[in-house]
Design an enzyme around this catalytic site. Structure first.
Site, PDB file in Angstrom:
ATOM      1  CB  ILE A  13      -0.962  -0.023   1.207  1.00  0.00           C
ATOM      2  CG1 ILE A  13      -2.035  -1.106   1.008  1.00  0.00           C
ATOM      3  CG2 ILE A  13      -1.610   1.342   1.417  1.00  0.00           C
ATOM      4  CD1 ILE A  13      -2.906  -1.348   2.217  1.00  0.00           C
ATOM      5  CB  SER A 138      -6.883  -2.883   9.050  1.00  0.00           C
ATOM      6  OG  SER A 138      -7.491  -4.133   8.789  1.00  0.00           O
ATOM      7  CE1 TYR A 151      -2.015  -4.840  10.791  1.00  0.00           C
ATOM      8  CE2 TYR A 151      -4.303  -5.567  10.779  1.00  0.00           C
ATOM      9  CZ  TYR A 151      -3.261  -4.847  10.204  1.00  0.00           C
ATOM     10  OH  TYR A 151      -3.485  -4.138   9.047  1.00  0.00           O
TER      11      TYR A 151
END
Length: 287
Positions: A13, A138, A151
């Site tokens: 990304i 995310s 995460y």
């Protein structure tokens, strides 16, 4: 034409965002820990297309590296208009079995790394009363799925920080945006490592199988790069931006479940999980 800094630009990304912003005419500083090793594809394309792309060494985990990198960019460019916080790592594991050091490492990069970079650019943006900060989180920053505790925790934290920052900076004309990709084909999935051979928890191999099946129809990271370019160019004040064909559907699906149903989803047997994924998402998962 903006002066933009993109962290974690060597692949995925970050690379797509740096390339897309440069193609739109912005002067982009593509940063990575070691520009001499990373960023080969960016260099080739930038040279071929004569893009306004520059490279800078930046380790978001290091106070000194962040200070040095941003001071150098400011000295050369005179200002920073856009910061894209993309640098991140994706370690996962069951809470019981994952060492505290892994949690610290993920939080250091994904949360404190982004915070260091924001603190480096905020004084200048505030003084010029203009700027745009894009934090890449995310869908895992909106709902948490085992075994993504390290995460997801870091992405939840970055979302909270972004909400606070957006409130603080609007009066100074500084835009803050949160970009929330769904399942995107990036090298992050290749770097999560292997679970303990004696693990008591099935969720990790399930999630990796879910990713494998989803990536049979890969979604390019350039879809995220285009969203970030749109945020920068449009001047939008919208805070959250779901990106990718799976993102909105995943969030809507999670929202349709009670918390108790969500816990049950993650706790079901392998056989039930396979059947549920096939029925819900139409993915041919196998365990």
């Amino acid at each position: 034409m903006a002066i933009a800094v993109v962290t974690g630009s060597s692949t995925g990304i970050g690379q797509a965002s740096a390339m897309t912003l440069a193609r739109a005419g912005h002067i982009v500083y593509a940063t990575m820990r070691n520009p001499e090793v990373g960023g080969e594809e960016l260099r080739v394309v930038a040279s071929k297309e004569n893009l306004p792309l520059r490279f800078a060494a930046l380790d978001v985990n290091s106070d000194q590296s962040v200070q040095t990198a941003f001071a150098g960019i400011l000295a050369e460019a005179g200002r920073i208009d856009v910061l894209v916080n993309n640098a991140g790592i994706g370690n996962m594991g069951a809470v019981e079995e994952t060492p505290i050091d892994v949690f610290r490492a993920v939080m250091e990069t994904n949360f404190f790394g982004a915070l260091r970079c924001m603190q480096a650019v905020l004084p200048g943006m505030r003084e010029q009363r203009a700027g745009c900060i894009v934090n890449v989180t995310s869908v895992a920053g909106r709902f948490s799925s085992a075994p993504q505790a390290p995460y997801a925790s870091s992405k939840f934290a970055l979302e909270a920080l972004s909400e606070c920052l957006a409130q603080e900076m609007k009066v100074f004309g500084v835009h803050v945006a949160i970009v929330e990709p769904g399942v995107i084909a990036t090298p992050i999935f290749e770097k999560v490592g292997q679970p303990p051979s004696s693990t008591r928890y099935p969720q990790r191999r399930r999630l990796m199988e879910l990713f494998r099946a989803s990536l049979e129809n890969p979604v390019s990271p350039y879809i995220v790069g285009e969203k970030i370019r749109d945020i920068v160019d449009s001047g939008t004040w919208q805070l959250r931006h779901l990106v990718g064909p799976s993102a909105a559907g995943l969030l809507a699906w999670r929202t349709s479940l009670t918390d108790e149903q969500w816990v049950d989803w993650g706790a079901q047997s392998d056989e039930s999980w396979v059947a549920a994924v096939r029925q819900t998402f139409g993915l041919d998962v196998k365990l």
